[in-house]
Motif scaffolding. Structure first.
Motif, PDB file in Angstrom:
ATOM      1  N   ALA A  19     -10.553   6.919 -12.099  1.00 29.36           N
ATOM      2  CA  ALA A  19     -10.709   7.193 -10.666  1.00 29.36           C
ATOM      3  C   ALA A  19     -10.512   8.663 -10.318  1.00 29.36           C
ATOM      4  O   ALA A  19     -11.321   9.247  -9.590  1.00 29.36           O
ATOM      5  CB  ALA A  19      -9.768   6.319  -9.848  1.00 29.36           C
ATOM      6  N   SER A  20      -9.461   9.286 -10.820  1.00 29.90           N
ATOM      7  CA  SER A  20      -9.186  10.675 -10.422  1.00 29.90           C
ATOM      8  C   SER A  20     -10.223  11.644 -10.995  1.00 29.90           C
ATOM      9  O   SER A  20     -10.663  12.563 -10.295  1.00 29.90           O
ATOM     10  CB  SER A  20      -7.776  11.087 -10.822  1.00 29.90           C
ATOM     11  N   ALA A  29     -12.208  11.532  -2.477  1.00 30.01           N
ATOM     12  CA  ALA A  29     -10.813  11.152  -2.692  1.00 30.01           C
ATOM     13  C   ALA A  29     -10.704  10.041  -3.745  1.00 30.01           C
ATOM     14  O   ALA A  29     -11.522   9.114  -3.745  1.00 30.01           O
ATOM     15  CB  ALA A  29     -10.182  10.681  -1.387  1.00 30.01           C
ATOM     16  N   PRO A  30      -9.697  10.118  -4.628  1.00 27.62           N
ATOM     17  CA  PRO A  30      -9.487   9.033  -5.594  1.00 27.62           C
ATOM     18  C   PRO A  30      -9.322   7.676  -4.916  1.00 27.62           C
ATOM     19  O   PRO A  30      -9.750   6.649  -5.447  1.00 27.62           O
ATOM     20  CB  PRO A  30      -8.212   9.440  -6.329  1.00 27.62           C
ATOM     21  N   ARG A  31      -8.720   7.670  -3.750  1.00 26.11           N
ATOM     22  CA  ARG A  31      -8.534   6.422  -2.992  1.00 26.11           C
ATOM     23  C   ARG A  31      -9.893   5.793  -2.665  1.00 26.11           C
ATOM     24  O   ARG A  31     -10.035   4.572  -2.663  1.00 26.11           O
ATOM     25  CB  ARG A  31      -7.731   6.701  -1.720  1.00 26.11           C
ATOM     26  N   THR A  32     -10.882   6.629  -2.410  1.00 26.79           N
ATOM     27  CA  THR A  32     -12.226   6.120  -2.119  1.00 26.79           C
ATOM     28  C   THR A  32     -12.798   5.402  -3.332  1.00 26.79           C
ATOM     29  O   THR A  32     -13.400   4.328  -3.204  1.00 26.79           O
ATOM     30  CB  THR A  32     -13.149   7.266  -1.667  1.00 26.79           C
ATOM     31  N   SER A  34     -11.037   3.945  -5.646  1.00 23.24           N
ATOM     32  CA  SER A  34     -10.276   2.688  -5.732  1.00 23.24           C
ATOM     33  C   SER A  34     -10.795   1.658  -4.742  1.00 23.24           C
ATOM     34  O   SER A  34     -10.891   0.473  -5.078  1.00 23.24           O
ATOM     35  CB  SER A  34      -8.792   2.964  -5.477  1.00 23.24           C
ATOM     36  N   ARG A  35     -11.126   2.081  -3.558  1.00 22.73           N
ATOM     37  CA  ARG A  35     -11.649   1.154  -2.546  1.00 22.73           C
ATOM     38  C   ARG A  35     -13.015   0.611  -2.951  1.00 22.73           C
ATOM     39  O   ARG A  35     -13.322  -0.556  -2.715  1.00 22.73           O
ATOM     40  CB  ARG A  35     -11.704   1.830  -1.179  1.00 22.73           C
ATOM     41  N   SER A  38     -12.410  -2.009  -5.632  1.00 21.82           N
ATOM     42  CA  SER A  38     -11.847  -3.257  -5.112  1.00 21.82           C
ATOM     43  C   SER A  38     -12.840  -4.024  -4.242  1.00 21.82           C
ATOM     44  O   SER A  38     -12.569  -5.152  -3.843  1.00 21.82           O
ATOM     45  CB  SER A  38     -10.581  -2.974  -4.305  1.00 21.82           C
TER      46      SER A  38
END
Length: 80
Positions: A19-20, A29-32, A34-35, A38
């Motif tokens: 992800a990163s 963003a890494p969170r993006t 991850s989203r 998921s």
């Protein structure tokens, strides 16, 4: 790009914790990432050609390194 293709590309390029690295190369963003993984948000179609470009860029480099490593004297390998 479906989720499985996205996952496989990430794994091939960056390994299990992709992800990163993928986020950095895509400038998101890494969170993006991850989203997307998921299923909370869709994988934008525009990412497919960008990821393919990264794969094209890294493929020859990986192939050259592999060839170089294969050419090394096998007796110098450490035994694990």
């Amino acid at each position: 790009m479906d989720l499985e293709e996205f996952r496989r590309a990430g794994l091939a390029l960056y390994g299990r914790s992709f992800a990163s690295g993928l986020a950095a190369d895509l400038d998101i963003a890494p969170r993006t990432i991850s989203r997307m993984m998921s299923g909370k948000i869709n994988i934008p179609p525009a990412l497919r050609p960008l990821i393919m470009d990264i794969m094209r860029e890294r493929g020859p480099e990986i192939a050259r390194l592999l060839k170089e490593m294969e050419g090394k004297d096998e007796t110098n390998r450490k035994q694990f």
